[in-house]
Scaffold this motif. Structure first.
Motif, PDB file in Angstrom:
ATOM      1  N   VAL A   1     -26.421  14.820  18.069  1.00  0.00           N
ATOM      2  CA  VAL A   1     -25.123  14.670  18.735  1.00  0.00           C
ATOM      3  C   VAL A   1     -25.297  15.071  20.194  1.00  0.00           C
ATOM      4  CG1 VAL A   1     -22.750  15.535  18.854  1.00  0.00           C
ATOM      5  CG2 VAL A   1     -23.803  15.059  16.633  1.00  0.00           C
ATOM      6  N   SER A   2     -24.884  14.185  21.091  1.00  0.00           N
ATOM      7  CA  SER A   2     -25.003  14.485  22.517  1.00  0.00           C
ATOM      8  C   SER A   2     -23.674  14.911  23.139  1.00  0.00           C
ATOM      9  CB  SER A   2     -25.566  13.282  23.282  1.00  0.00           C
ATOM     10  OG  SER A   2     -24.745  12.153  23.132  1.00  0.00           O
ATOM     11  N   ARG A   3     -22.563  14.531  22.517  1.00  0.00           N
ATOM     12  CA  ARG A   3     -21.255  14.895  23.065  1.00  0.00           C
ATOM     13  C   ARG A   3     -20.181  14.765  21.995  1.00  0.00           C
ATOM     14  NH1 ARG A   3     -18.740  13.660  28.921  1.00  0.00           N
ATOM     15  NH2 ARG A   3     -16.997  15.048  28.629  1.00  0.00           N
ATOM     16  N   ARG A   4     -19.183  15.628  22.087  1.00  0.00           N
ATOM     17  CA  ARG A   4     -18.014  15.582  21.199  1.00  0.00           C
ATOM     18  C   ARG A   4     -16.758  15.457  22.057  1.00  0.00           C
ATOM     19  NH1 ARG A   4     -19.238  16.971  16.084  1.00  0.00           N
ATOM     20  NH2 ARG A   4     -21.294  17.884  15.771  1.00  0.00           N
TER      21      ARG A   4
ATOM     22  N   VAL B 136     -17.515  11.171  18.556  1.00  0.00           N
ATOM     23  CA  VAL B 136     -18.798  11.866  18.661  1.00  0.00           C
ATOM     24  C   VAL B 136     -19.797  10.854  19.193  1.00  0.00           C
ATOM     25  CG1 VAL B 136     -20.671  12.932  17.345  1.00  0.00           C
ATOM     26  CG2 VAL B 136     -18.316  13.461  16.768  1.00  0.00           C
ATOM     27  N   TRP B 137     -20.578  11.269  20.188  1.00  0.00           N
ATOM     28  CA  TRP B 137     -21.643  10.419  20.711  1.00  0.00           C
ATOM     29  C   TRP B 137     -22.958  10.890  20.117  1.00  0.00           C
ATOM     30  CZ3 TRP B 137     -20.673   9.906  26.697  1.00  0.00           C
ATOM     31  CH2 TRP B 137     -19.481   9.202  26.911  1.00  0.00           C
TER      32      TRP B 137
ATOM     33  N   PHE C 195     -26.593   5.554  23.602  1.00  0.00           N
ATOM     34  CA  PHE C 195     -25.921   6.351  22.582  1.00  0.00           C
ATOM     35  C   PHE C 195     -25.029   5.480  21.714  1.00  0.00           C
ATOM     36  CE2 PHE C 195     -23.047   6.436  26.199  1.00  0.00           C
ATOM     37  CZ  PHE C 195     -21.795   6.301  25.640  1.00  0.00           C
ATOM     38  N   LEU C 196     -24.709   6.019  20.560  1.00  0.00           N
ATOM     39  CA  LEU C 196     -23.789   5.391  19.618  1.00  0.00           C
ATOM     40  C   LEU C 196     -22.509   6.212  19.637  1.00  0.00           C
ATOM     41  CD1 LEU C 196     -23.311   3.353  17.295  1.00  0.00           C
ATOM     42  CD2 LEU C 196     -24.307   5.048  15.774  1.00  0.00           C
ATOM     43  N   ALA C 197     -21.378   5.584  19.975  1.00  0.00           N
ATOM     44  CA  ALA C 197     -20.091   6.267  20.004  1.00  0.00           C
ATOM     45  C   ALA C 197     -19.381   6.024  18.678  1.00  0.00           C
ATOM     46  CB  ALA C 197     -19.244   5.754  21.159  1.00  0.00           C
ATOM     47  N   LEU C 198     -19.148   7.091  17.934  1.00  0.00           N
ATOM     48  CA  LEU C 198     -18.413   7.024  16.672  1.00  0.00           C
ATOM     49  C   LEU C 198     -16.979   7.441  16.979  1.00  0.00           C
ATOM     50  CD1 LEU C 198     -21.075   8.867  14.489  1.00  0.00           C
ATOM     51  CD2 LEU C 198     -20.800   6.400  14.787  1.00  0.00           C
ATOM     52  N   GLU C 199     -16.035   6.509  16.865  1.00  0.00           N
ATOM     53  CA  GLU C 199     -14.663   6.743  17.282  1.00  0.00           C
ATOM     54  C   GLU C 199     -13.693   6.640  16.109  1.00  0.00           C
ATOM     55  OE1 GLU C 199     -14.034   4.013  20.512  1.00  0.00           O
ATOM     56  OE2 GLU C 199     -15.467   5.067  21.775  1.00  0.00           O
TER      57      GLU C 199
END
Length: 64
Positions: free
Chosen positions: A30-33, A44-45, A53-57
């Motif tokens: 995880v790189s960012r929340r 969550v990125w 990155f993959l952005a999970l939204e």
């Protein structure tokens, strides 16, 4: 010239479940929340390497 993707966004209903798959099963980090306005998380990125990155939204579930 196209160098490759910067990010891909995926809409999910169950963020913790999907995050566990990408982190625990695939070994990504995880790189960012991103916090949600009402508490919890809205996104969550996940780092996929090479600056991408993959952005999970989070989205609400569809009515049945």
């Amino acid at each position: 010239m196209i160098a490759g993707p910067h990010h891909l966004a995926i809409q999910v209903v169950d963020l913790p479940h999907v995050e566990r798959f990408y982190v625990d099963v695939l070994g990504l980090t995880v790189s960012r929340r991103w916090p949600a306005a009402g508490g919890g998380e809205r996104a969550v990125w996940v780092d996929t390497g090479g600056g991408a990155f993959l952005a999970l939204e989070v989205v609400p579930p569809h009515p049945s």
